[in-house]
Design an enzyme around this catalytic site. Structure first.
Site, PDB file in Angstrom:
ATOM      1  N   ARG A 194       0.845  -1.203   0.000  1.00 42.44           N
ATOM      2  CA  ARG A 194       0.000   0.000   0.000  1.00 42.44           C
ATOM      3  C   ARG A 194       0.871   1.239   0.000  1.00 42.44           C
ATOM      4  O   ARG A 194       2.037   1.224   0.358  1.00 42.44           O
ATOM      5  CB  ARG A 194      -0.940   0.020   1.197  1.00 42.44           C
ATOM      6  CG  ARG A 194      -0.255   0.045   2.555  1.00 42.44           C
ATOM      7  CD  ARG A 194      -0.202   1.417   3.184  1.00 42.44           C
ATOM      8  NE  ARG A 194       0.646   1.441   4.359  1.00 42.44           N
ATOM      9  CZ  ARG A 194       1.923   1.791   4.363  1.00 42.44           C
ATOM     10  NH1 ARG A 194       2.541   2.122   3.252  1.00 42.44           N
ATOM     11  NH2 ARG A 194       2.624   1.795   5.491  1.00 42.44           N
ATOM     12  N   HIS A 215       1.790   7.659  11.016  1.00 45.67           N
ATOM     13  CA  HIS A 215       2.025   7.341  12.428  1.00 45.67           C
ATOM     14  C   HIS A 215       0.805   7.694  13.286  1.00 45.67           C
ATOM     15  O   HIS A 215       0.947   8.028  14.461  1.00 45.67           O
ATOM     16  CB  HIS A 215       3.283   8.040  12.954  1.00 45.67           C
ATOM     17  CG  HIS A 215       4.549   7.441  12.395  1.00 45.67           C
ATOM     18  ND1 HIS A 215       5.294   6.517  13.079  1.00 45.67           N
ATOM     19  CD2 HIS A 215       5.176   7.620  11.211  1.00 45.67           C
ATOM     20  CE1 HIS A 215       6.351   6.169  12.343  1.00 45.67           C
ATOM     21  NE2 HIS A 215       6.295   6.829  11.197  1.00 45.67           N
ATOM     22  N   GLY A 253       8.553   1.644   2.834  1.00 49.45           N
ATOM     23  CA  GLY A 253       7.339   2.286   3.343  1.00 49.45           C
ATOM     24  C   GLY A 253       6.110   1.885   2.547  1.00 49.45           C
ATOM     25  O   GLY A 253       5.094   2.575   2.575  1.00 49.45           O
ATOM     26  N   SER A 267       4.864  -1.298   2.780  1.00 48.90           N
ATOM     27  CA  SER A 267       4.190  -2.354   3.496  1.00 48.90           C
ATOM     28  C   SER A 267       4.449  -3.766   2.964  1.00 48.90           C
ATOM     29  O   SER A 267       3.551  -4.609   2.943  1.00 48.90           O
ATOM     30  CB  SER A 267       2.687  -2.032   3.459  1.00 48.90           C
ATOM     31  OG  SER A 267       1.996  -2.888   4.234  1.00 48.90           O
ATOM     32  N   SER A 268       5.685  -4.017   2.572  1.00 50.21           N
ATOM     33  CA  SER A 268       6.011  -5.371   2.094  1.00 50.21           C
ATOM     34  C   SER A 268       5.859  -6.387   3.224  1.00 50.21           C
ATOM     35  O   SER A 268       5.412  -7.517   3.005  1.00 50.21           O
ATOM     36  CB  SER A 268       7.432  -5.416   1.545  1.00 50.21           C
ATOM     37  OG  SER A 268       8.340  -5.040   2.546  1.00 50.21           O
ATOM     38  N   ASP A 306      -1.597  -1.281   7.555  1.00 52.84           N
ATOM     39  CA  ASP A 306      -1.081  -2.029   6.409  1.00 52.84           C
ATOM     40  C   ASP A 306      -1.890  -3.290   6.142  1.00 52.84           C
ATOM     41  O   ASP A 306      -2.260  -3.592   5.009  1.00 52.84           O
ATOM     42  CB  ASP A 306       0.384  -2.402   6.654  1.00 52.84           C
ATOM     43  CG  ASP A 306       1.229  -1.180   6.924  1.00 52.84           C
ATOM     44  OD1 ASP A 306       0.693  -0.064   6.821  1.00 52.84           O
ATOM     45  OD2 ASP A 306       2.410  -1.345   7.238  1.00 52.84           O
ATOM     46  N   LYS A 358      12.573  -2.181   8.805  1.00 49.97           N
ATOM     47  CA  LYS A 358      12.074  -2.167  10.174  1.00 49.97           C
ATOM     48  C   LYS A 358      12.401  -3.462  10.919  1.00 49.97           C
ATOM     49  O   LYS A 358      12.134  -3.566  12.108  1.00 49.97           O
ATOM     50  CB  LYS A 358      10.586  -1.854  10.219  1.00 49.97           C
ATOM     51  CG  LYS A 358      10.372  -0.358   9.984  1.00 49.97           C
ATOM     52  CD  LYS A 358       9.225   0.225  10.782  1.00 49.97           C
ATOM     53  CE  LYS A 358       7.946  -0.503  10.526  1.00 49.97           C
ATOM     54  NZ  LYS A 358       7.728  -0.783   9.116  1.00 49.97           N
TER      55      LYS A 358
HETATM   56  P1  NG1 Z   1       5.631   0.789   6.718  1.00 53.78           P
HETATM   57  O1  NG1 Z   1       6.209   2.047   6.330  1.00 53.78           O
HETATM   58  O2  NG1 Z   1       4.998   0.061   5.584  1.00 53.78           O
HETATM   59  O3  NG1 Z   1       6.618  -0.059   7.420  1.00 53.78           O
HETATM   60  C1  NG1 Z   1       4.653   1.441   9.160  1.00 53.78           C
HETATM   61  C2  NG1 Z   1       3.682   0.658  10.011  1.00 53.78           C
HETATM   62  C3  NG1 Z   1       2.261   1.208   9.914  1.00 53.78           C
HETATM   63  C4  NG1 Z   1       2.240   2.706  10.165  1.00 53.78           C
HETATM   64  C5  NG1 Z   1       3.287   3.394   9.281  1.00 53.78           C
HETATM   65  C6  NG1 Z   1       3.412   4.870   9.547  1.00 53.78           C
HETATM   66  C7  NG1 Z   1       4.376  -1.692  10.177  1.00 53.78           C
HETATM   67  C8  NG1 Z   1       4.183  -3.084   9.706  1.00 53.78           C
HETATM   68  N1  NG1 Z   1       3.658  -0.746   9.598  1.00 53.78           N
HETATM   69  O4  NG1 Z   1       4.433   1.152   7.798  1.00 53.78           O
HETATM   70  O5  NG1 Z   1       1.430   0.521  10.831  1.00 53.78           O
HETATM   71  O6  NG1 Z   1       2.422   3.013  11.514  1.00 53.78           O
HETATM   72  O7  NG1 Z   1       4.585   2.824   9.455  1.00 53.78           O
HETATM   73  O8  NG1 Z   1       2.215   5.537   9.282  1.00 53.78           O
HETATM   74  O9  NG1 Z   1       5.156  -1.454  11.074  1.00 53.78           O
END
Ligand code: NG1
Length: 449
Positions: A35, A42, A135, A137-138, A182, A226
């Site tokens: 997505r 956040h 960012g 959402s993989s 996500d 992450k």
């Molecule tokens: P991404 O950027 O896809 O890792 C993360 C969090 C979301 C949300 C966003 C910031 C995970 C799996 N997803 O997304 O829940 O907090 O950062 O808006 O950690």
């Protein structure tokens, strides 16, 4: 980034390769998209709304049930080695950062929810084209895909809305304190639409897109994994919000009918009151600079160790917590999501673009999740005529999302290529894979073969 391929073309490859690797035919195929978030960064783990859409990059998994409870996991890409594990309610993780942990996260989460219905493991082959640490959402697409695959192997149906509520907690298995945006988007997205998602309880509604405008995603070429270094930075933001919630609770005192579980409770407890007022309130209690846990505990009137345990603060997060700025970002961002929804409904593209710009500034200055490359990309995008440009997702690297008038898209891309990607040709040998335009896709699908 590899080129986007839909479920209608890629299955042949993954199904054929499944038969070659496992010596039998796949019985089902699953697709779970990544997505992009247009606005509301956040906010999800604070119980406040987001405005994402599914992209045309996804995880496709071919699979077949096994008689025992073992999951055998392979990936088309050799860099992700084969893994196997037994499904139960308490699965020991692979090493930190291992890709197999996303499969284990889904399996353990499902076992805790409906374990009695899951006697079978599965042989699985994963084919993904969502860049990791971007960012987009993989990780959640992988969790959603694995969950749907395990359910398919056991012939069990769980409603997508239920999965969208249970999988965020399941994904915390990997150690990130993530919210639910996500998984909800990957499961519930509607083609051609953005979503407004509210949390606790989960509510999703579809919103129209801006006619005559495209969404362009540009990768900063900085990976923010992450499962690696970005995890601490992300988790620290979550904890700072929990602490801000506690200080606010103290400031509201007897005016508060019940304890604040999340900042989102402010919306239900004080309907109609502008969220930004709570920023002024916290500023009467806490100065606008990072504070130690002892200082915050003193403001709240509790013991530091008690606060540490109540807010689940791990030692790796250090002892500097910025509350005021984080709160200002989260509450103003939630208000921007409301305004952005109105802008979409009123087909007000310039207004939507201004909200994206304001979100980016807040992410940079108050939430401190931008980086040099993201700043450069946003600056170039604005110079190239984007109506709105901002970082998307967790930040610390990854992608920007840009709102660009259809008539200007080609000029925009040429400008971004010339000013950003050409100077980085070693990192980005194929520019077309670093930035892309897409039509919002549908959510996850399971197809029996
Ligand atoms: P991404 O950027 O896809 O890792 C993360 C969090 C979301 C949300 C966003 C910031 C995970 C799996 N997803 O997304 O829940 O907090 O950062 O808006 O950690």
């Amino acid at each position: 980034m590899t080129e986007a391929t839909s479920i209608d073309r890629r299955p042949t490859r993954v199904v054929d390769e499944f038969a070659r690797r496992y010596g039998r035919s796949a019985a089902f195929i699953v697709r779970a998209p990544g997505r992009v978030n247009l606005l509301g960064e956040h906010t999800d783990y604070n119980g406040l709304p987001v405005l994402p859409m599914a992209i045309d990059r996804d995880i496709v998994i071919a699979g077949a049930a096994r008689a025992d409870r073992v999951v055998m996991l392979q990936n088309i890409e050799a860099q992700f080695g084969a893994r196997d594990y037994e499904v139960n309610e308490d699965i020991a993780p692979f090493a930190a950062g291992d890709w197999g942990n996303y499969s284990k996260a889904a399996a353990q989460g499902l076992m805790r929810y409906c374990g009695g219905q899951l006697p079978h493991g599965a042989e699985l082959l994963v084919d993904g084209n969502i860049p990791s640490g971007a960012g987009l959402s993989s990780s959640s697409a992988l969790v959603v895909g694995n969950a749907l695959a395990l359910l398919a192997a056991n012939d069990v149906d769980v409603r997508y809305i239920t999965l969208a509520e249970l999988l965020p907690a399941a994904e915390r298995y990997v150690g990130t304190l993530s919210g639910g945006m996500d998984q909800a988007t990957s499961l519930l997205a509607q083609p051609g639409h953005a979503l407004r998602i509210d949390f606790f309880p989960l509510r999703v509604r579809t919103l129209p897109l801006l006619r005559g405008y495209s969404i362009v995603v540009c990768h900063s070429l900085v990976q923010a994994e992450k499962s690696g270094p970005a995890k601490r930075a992300y988790n620290l933001r979550v904890i700072e919000c929990r602490l801000a919630c506690r200080v606010l609770e103290r400031a509201l005192g007897s005016g508060l009918p019940r304890p604040l579980q999340t900042l989102g409770d402010l919306v239900t407890l004080f309907p109609g009151r502008p969220l930004v007022e709570f920023v002024s309130l916290i500023s009467t209690q806490a100065p606008d600079r990072p504070l130690s846990l002892a200082q915050i505990a003193a403001i709240i009137g509790t013991a530091p160790e008690r606060l540490r345990s109540e807010c689940h603060i791990t030692a790796d997060l250090g002892d500097r917590f910025a509350l005021m700025r984080r709160l200002r970002h989260v509450l103003c961002e939630a208000e921007r999501v409301d305004q952005a929804e109105e802008a979409l409904l009123a087909a007000d593209a310039p207004g939507f673009g201004r909200l994206m710009d304001a979100s980016h500034q807040s992410c940079r200055d108050d939430y401190e999740i931008s980086c040099v490359e993201l700043e450069e990309l946003v600056r170039i995008a604005k110079e190239a005529g984007a109506a709105g440009a901002r970082l998307t997702g967790a930040g610390f690297g990854g992608c920007t999302v840009n709102l660009v008038a259809d008539a200007e898209v080609q000029t925009f891309l040429r400008r971004v290529d010339r000013s950003f990607y050409h100077a980085r040709s070693a990192l980005a040998p194929d520019i077309h894979r670093c930035r892309f335009i897409f039509k919002p896709h549908s959510g996850a699908e399971v197809r029996r073969l």
